[in-house]
Write an enzyme that holds these catalytic residues in place. Structure first.
Site, PDB file in Angstrom:
ATOM      1  N   LYS A  60     -34.594  12.755 -61.304  1.00  0.00           N
ATOM      2  CA  LYS A  60     -35.492  13.707 -61.199  1.00  0.00           C
ATOM      3  C   LYS A  60     -34.946  14.875 -61.768  1.00  0.00           C
ATOM      4  O   LYS A  60     -35.737  15.778 -62.415  1.00  0.00           O
ATOM      5  CB  LYS A  60     -35.877  13.909 -59.583  1.00  0.00           C
ATOM      6  N   GLN A 104     -35.473  14.086 -50.162  1.00  0.00           N
ATOM      7  CA  GLN A 104     -35.433  12.924 -50.594  1.00  0.00           C
ATOM      8  C   GLN A 104     -35.449  11.778 -49.051  1.00  0.00           C
ATOM      9  O   GLN A 104     -34.546  12.083 -48.223  1.00  0.00           O
ATOM     10  CB  GLN A 104     -34.142  12.653 -51.264  1.00  0.00           C
ATOM     11  N   ASP A 127     -44.371  16.033 -52.777  1.00  0.00           N
ATOM     12  CA  ASP A 127     -44.734  14.663 -52.385  1.00  0.00           C
ATOM     13  C   ASP A 127     -45.893  14.288 -51.972  1.00  0.00           C
ATOM     14  O   ASP A 127     -46.265  13.211 -51.675  1.00  0.00           O
ATOM     15  CB  ASP A 127     -43.448  14.278 -51.634  1.00  0.00           C
TER      16      ASP A 127
END
Ligand code: NAP
Length: 291
Positions: A60, A104, A127
């Site tokens: 990422k 994460q 997200d």
């Protein structure tokens, strides 16, 4: 978009090439934003030392740098308390240079992923997992959409696969993939069936699908005789088979003989996830200009 088509077998939906094109578009978007004095800022919060998470975060990071983002990873030890994680998130919420925050998941030990996601400012939740973004998705309002399901829809669109009026079957009902994907397909006027571990006679249901999405996490679950001839098969699964090879939820070699189009693993949905994360972050940054 080029489509590999071998006589008698499915078109291969090339997620790697599509993601590359998408990342180039995001880079253009970032350039346009920089002309308006704005550099999108992304912060990834990584708690603990899980090797798979480390790899994801590194990928990422690299993609975000290439696209021209201001990106940083905040690494916290596995011993970090819930309050410390929340304090980190709140500090990022307040930072005007930060437009996107990604925690994460899963978090290690007893740390509570849901509580942490709920602490995010929803307009920075790239997200798309914050309850406000989940509600926006189902209500058809502006929000941020989870990256993997958004990537699946993008693949269908870029390969000209019709969604409206079609029968879509989604295997898996997680908050990360199955449910948001069902919402997106429904919003695009598909007739959607969501399957899970308690679904009876799964092959009978999947054979109804014009668009079949597998997001389960079981290598080779979907066999050729589960698929209606000519259907489009999107394989979200990421598994290691007995030989240690990366495979999806679909028996690729068998199913490609029957399907009309199919995503491979690797090189299908996976690369799209990071590209959509970048797109979400650029979008979140742009929205601050009109806020
Ligand atoms: P998850 O939270 O474990 O959910 C799996 C879903 O599959 C659950 O809804 C479960 O049903 C269902 N399921 C389990 N066994 C089943 C069976 N035999 N038949 C039908 N349904 C079954 O997983 P996830 O986070 O959604 O991820 C799914 C897969 O996608 C994993 O392989 C993951 O690694 C992969 N993934 C890939 C990407 C990417 O970028 N390509 C991103 C995210 C995830 P119940 O609800 O009844 O338990």
């Amino acid at each position: 978009m080029s489509v590999e088509s071998v006589s008698g077998t499915a078109q291969i939906i090339d997620g790697k090439a599509t993601a590359k094109a998408l990342r180039a578009e995001v880079r253009e978007h970032v350039l346009r934003l920089s002309e308006r004095g704005l550099q999108p800022g992304l912060r990834v919060v990584l708690v603990g030392e899980d090797p798979a998470s480390q790899v994801y975060v590194r990928n990422k990071d690299r993609a975000a740098v290439e696209a021209g983002f201001d990106v940083d990873t905040i690494r916290l030890p596995a011993t970090t308390s819930q309050e410390e994680v929340l304090a980190c998130v709140r500090a990022l919420n307040e930072d005007p240079k930060v437009h996107g925050i990604l925690v994460q998941l899963p978090l290690p030990g007893d740390l509570d992923g849901d509580r942490t996601v709920e602490a995010l400012a929803s307009h920075k939740d790239v997200d798309g997992l914050h309850p406000a973004n989940v509600a926006a998705l189902w209500r058809g309002e502006e929000g941020l959409v989870p990256c993997t399901p958004a990537g699946c829809i993008e693949l269908l669109d870029r390969y000209g696969i019709e969604i409206s009026g079609k029968r879509a079957v989604v295997l898996g009902r997680s908050m990360l993939v199955g449910k948001p994907l069902a919402a997106l397909l429904l919003a695009r006027n598909a007739t959607v069936t969501v399957c899970h571990s308690r679904t009876e006679d799964l092959p009978a249901v999947t054979r109804e699908a014009d668009i079949l999405v597998a997001a389960v996490g079981r290598a080779g679950l979907v066999q050729a005789d589960w698929v209606r001839p000519g259907a489009c098969v999107i394989d979200v699964g990421i598994n290691r088979n007995e030989a240690g090879k990366l495979v999806g939820d679909v028996d690729f070699e068998g199913v490609r003989q029957v399907a009309g189009a199919i995503t491979p693993v690797p090189g299908g949905v996976g690369p799209m996830t990071i590209a959509m994360l970048l797109r979400n972050t650029a979008l979140a940054a742009e929205r601050t200009l009109s806020a």
